[in-house]
Design an enzyme around this catalytic site. Structure first.
Site, short mmCIF file in Angstrom:
data_model
loop_
_atom_site.label_atom_id
_atom_site.label_comp_id
_atom_site.label_asym_id
_atom_site.label_seq_id
_atom_site.Cartn_x
_atom_site.Cartn_y
_atom_site.Cartn_z
N GLU A 165 20.87 -5.98 -121.36
CA GLU A 165 19.49 -6.09 -121.69
C GLU A 165 19.11 -5.12 -122.15
O GLU A 165 19.60 -3.89 -121.76
CB GLU A 165 18.76 -5.77 -119.57
CG GLU A 165 17.47 -6.44 -119.53
CD GLU A 165 17.07 -6.06 -118.28
OE1 GLU A 165 18.13 -6.69 -117.25
OE2 GLU A 165 15.96 -6.73 -117.82
N ASN B 87 14.51 -9.25 -117.13
CA ASN B 87 12.70 -8.89 -116.97
C ASN B 87 12.55 -8.61 -118.28
O ASN B 87 11.34 -9.16 -118.43
CB ASN B 87 12.70 -7.61 -115.58
CG ASN B 87 12.97 -8.49 -114.51
OD1 ASN B 87 13.63 -9.35 -114.11
ND2 ASN B 87 13.30 -7.12 -113.64
N ASN C 153 13.30 -15.94 -117.78
CA ASN C 153 14.85 -15.35 -116.44
C ASN C 153 13.62 -15.18 -114.93
O ASN C 153 12.34 -14.89 -115.43
CB ASN C 153 14.78 -13.96 -117.33
CG ASN C 153 15.53 -12.92 -116.53
OD1 ASN C 153 16.33 -12.77 -115.86
ND2 ASN C 153 14.75 -11.48 -115.32
N GLU C 154 14.56 -15.09 -113.73
CA GLU C 154 13.86 -15.56 -112.83
C GLU C 154 11.93 -15.36 -112.56
O GLU C 154 11.46 -14.41 -112.18
CB GLU C 154 14.12 -13.90 -112.97
CG GLU C 154 16.14 -13.44 -112.05
CD GLU C 154 16.03 -12.43 -112.10
OE1 GLU C 154 14.98 -11.44 -110.92
OE2 GLU C 154 17.10 -12.24 -111.27
N GLU D 127 23.87 -13.47 -113.77
CA GLU D 127 23.85 -12.07 -112.79
C GLU D 127 24.28 -12.18 -111.72
O GLU D 127 23.77 -12.39 -110.52
CB GLU D 127 22.07 -11.47 -113.05
CG GLU D 127 21.31 -11.79 -114.16
CD GLU D 127 20.06 -10.35 -114.14
OE1 GLU D 127 20.13 -9.92 -113.12
OE2 GLU D 127 18.97 -10.91 -114.69
N GLN E 61 24.94 -5.05 -115.19
CA GLN E 61 25.35 -4.92 -116.46
C GLN E 61 26.21 -4.74 -117.39
O GLN E 61 27.18 -4.28 -116.88
CB GLN E 61 23.31 -4.37 -117.60
CG GLN E 61 21.88 -5.38 -116.58
CD GLN E 61 21.14 -4.73 -117.25
OE1 GLN E 61 21.30 -3.59 -118.59
NE2 GLN E 61 20.55 -4.85 -116.97
O1 AHR Z 1 19.78 -6.23 -113.46
C1 AHR Z 1 19.12 -5.47 -114.05
C2 AHR Z 1 17.36 -6.86 -113.45
O2 AHR Z 1 18.05 -7.80 -112.66
C3 AHR Z 1 17.25 -8.03 -113.94
O3 AHR Z 1 16.48 -7.46 -115.44
C4 AHR Z 1 16.69 -8.84 -114.22
O4 AHR Z 1 16.69 -10.43 -114.20
C5 AHR Z 1 17.08 -9.04 -112.46
O5 AHR Z 1 16.51 -8.76 -111.55
#
Ligand code: AHR
Length: 511
Positions: free
Chosen positions: A27, A72, A172-173, A292, A354
């Protein structure tokens, strides 16, 4: 003494190992990209600015697919900012992480890096601030051969051949109120449906992931997936899951058992997918992209390891959530990978979040070294050794008490059988903090031959369960030979130290 008897039957298998289970995530957050995988001017940087030392560790870790560019971050990202001459790319405020994004690294750089790393690209589109048009333009840019506005722009930007990206995340989310462009399940379900349709009109061969719940604790968990899939079942191939775990209030026993929660979370999503499938009388099977997962000390910590959740000032690549992982964390990560393997019939993609610096198995310092965290080891060994079919194990284990989950198996296990090479890879975790464990593995329909390798990660002699690898002590936690392992009367026997994760590879033949 803790004991476990594991039965392996060659006829009891779960699925072929989905190689995309060993995915990771890059990310634009903190120092994952900048000073992580990309640092022009670093003594180890190649002509593209990719850190060779980090690339070497990535290859050793062995991820198969890497999700990009967020997270995010993607919910406010304009992908066009990251293509074309670097000097023309805008500097932007990234609201997700309160960071200045220079756009020095973008899609072309990521595709080039992925080739170097030997991984598949998994690209996320922005469905926070953007929609159908920008997503289909990106597919055209990436995958269309040429002769159109966006594909010709890619060619002018130096990539004659299409990137041929197969895997795409539809945002995403978006169930999370923290997300830029947060939506209700109904709003998102319709948007995902229409975006998926339009992206497929550009390239019918792509695979699409709809956003699921950001965690099992979300108040909308279950109803979110149900509503989204009611709209978009026919258009998508996967629904996503995200989960982060941590030890809380010194309750190591529960933390070591969090794979029980992961198992239940997966089972819940499978049930929801299949309820929508049944009601819609669909023939097609939607599966899971667990895109994730990891240990992340999100709550209750304000140490030097975790200096900022979100940076206080607008800066370029601040240090964000650089958790330093312990022996305990590594054992837990091993059990998460076991859980993913046990669900390999339905979880087809998974991404540890990550890859570098940001809650990551690899750490690097600007102008300095790169090293392996404790959690590197179970990932690396499972990603390399898990081949062939996933075996359905019968585990009869001593129980350990946990405040959160009641009594759980002290021994958590998964195994794969590579019939072509006549090899079983057995992965074992001993959750007991105090007791070594005697493990016996009975084989049915198979006979055990030579032990090819046996390694264990545990508390070092001069350390404790909190021992970590750091810049100054990079190899405190790692794998050492597992000595107490043998084939006796056709059964595999091993003794695991307290609090340990182990991998044993041994030859088998059909009996
Ligand atoms: O991996 C860190 C964050 O965790 C990511 O940006 C988000 O998708 C999740 O809340």
């Amino acid at each position: 003494m803790t004991r476990a008897r594991i039965t392996i039957d060659r006829d009891f298998t779960i699925a072929d190992v989905p190689r995309r289970l060993f995915g990771s995530f890059v990310e634009h957050m903190g120092r994952c990209v900048y000073t992580g995988i990309f640092e022009p001017g670093h003594p180890q940087a190649d002509e593209n600015g990719f850190r060779r030392d980090v690339l070497e560790l990535v290859r050793e870790l062995g991820p198969t697919v890497v999700r990009y560019p967020g997270g995010n971050f993607v919910s406010g990202y304009l992908w066009e900012d990251g293509v074309g001459p670097v000097e023309d790319r805008p500097r932007r405020l990234d609201g997700a992480w309160h960071t200045i994004e220079t756009n020095a690294f973008g899609l072309h750089e990521f595709v080039a890096w992925s080739k170097e790393a030997g991984v598949e690209v998994m690209e996320a589109v922005n469905l926070g601030t953007r929609g159908v048009e920008e997503a289909r333009a990106l597919v055209e840019y990436a995958n269309h051969p040429g002769g159109t506005r966006w594909s010709d722009l890619r060619r002018r930007n130096g990539a004659d051949e299409p990137f041929d990206i197969r895997l795409w995340c539809l945002g995403n989310e978006l169930d999370g109120p923290w997300q830029i462009g947060h939506k209700t399940a109904h709003e998102y379900g319709r948007l995902a449906q229409e975006t998926a349709k339009a992206m497929r009109f550009v390239d019918p061969t792509i695979e699409l992931v709809a956003v699921g719940s950001s965690s099992r604790q979300m108040p909308t968990f279950g109803t979110w997936e149900h509503t989204v899939l009611t709209h978009a079942y026919e258009e998508v191939d996967y629904v996503s899951m995200h989960a982060y775990y941590q030890e809380e209030n010194g309750d190591a026993a529960s933390f070591l058992a969090e794979a029980v929660d992961m198992d239940a979370f997966i089972d819940g999503v499978v049930a929801t997918i299949d309820a929508v499938k049944a009601a819609g009388k669909y023939r097609k099977q939607v599966n899971i992209s667990f895109d994730e997962w990891n240990v992340w000390y999100q709550r209750g910590l304000d140490t030097e390891d975790q200096p900022h959740k979100v940076a206080a000032q607008w800066r370029e690549h601040p240090r964000l959530i650089e958790d330093t992982y312990s022996v305990t964390d590594a054992v837990v990560v091993g059990t998460f990978l076991h859980s993913l393997l046990r669900h390999g019939d339905r979880v087809k993609i998974a991404n540890q979040a990550q890859l570098v610096n940001v809650i990551a198995p690899i750490r690097s310092e600007e102008g300095g070294p790169a090293w392996r965290q404790s959690i590197f080891w179970p990932f690396a060994r499972i990603a390399h050794a898990a081949r062939g079919r996933i075996l359905r194990l019968a585990v009869d284990s001593t129980q350990v008490p946990t405040p959160k989950f009641g009594d759980v198996d002290a021994i958590d296990a998964a195994a794969t059988w590579d019939e072509e090479h006549g090899r079983i890879a057995l992965f074992l975790a001993n959750r007991s903090l105090d007791d070594a464990a005697d493990v016996t593995v009975d084989l049915r329909g198979l006979s055990a031959g030579d032990i090819r390798s046996a390694e264990v990660l545990t508390v070092p002699d001069d350390g404790d369960r909190h021992t970590k690898n750091t810049e100054s002590e990079q190899d405190r936690v790692g794998l050492v030979p597992l000595r107490d392992v043998a084939v006796v009367d056709g059964a595999l026997r091993a003794t695991l130290p307290a609090l340990s994760w182990a991998v044993v590879e041994f030859d088998v033949a059909r009996a």
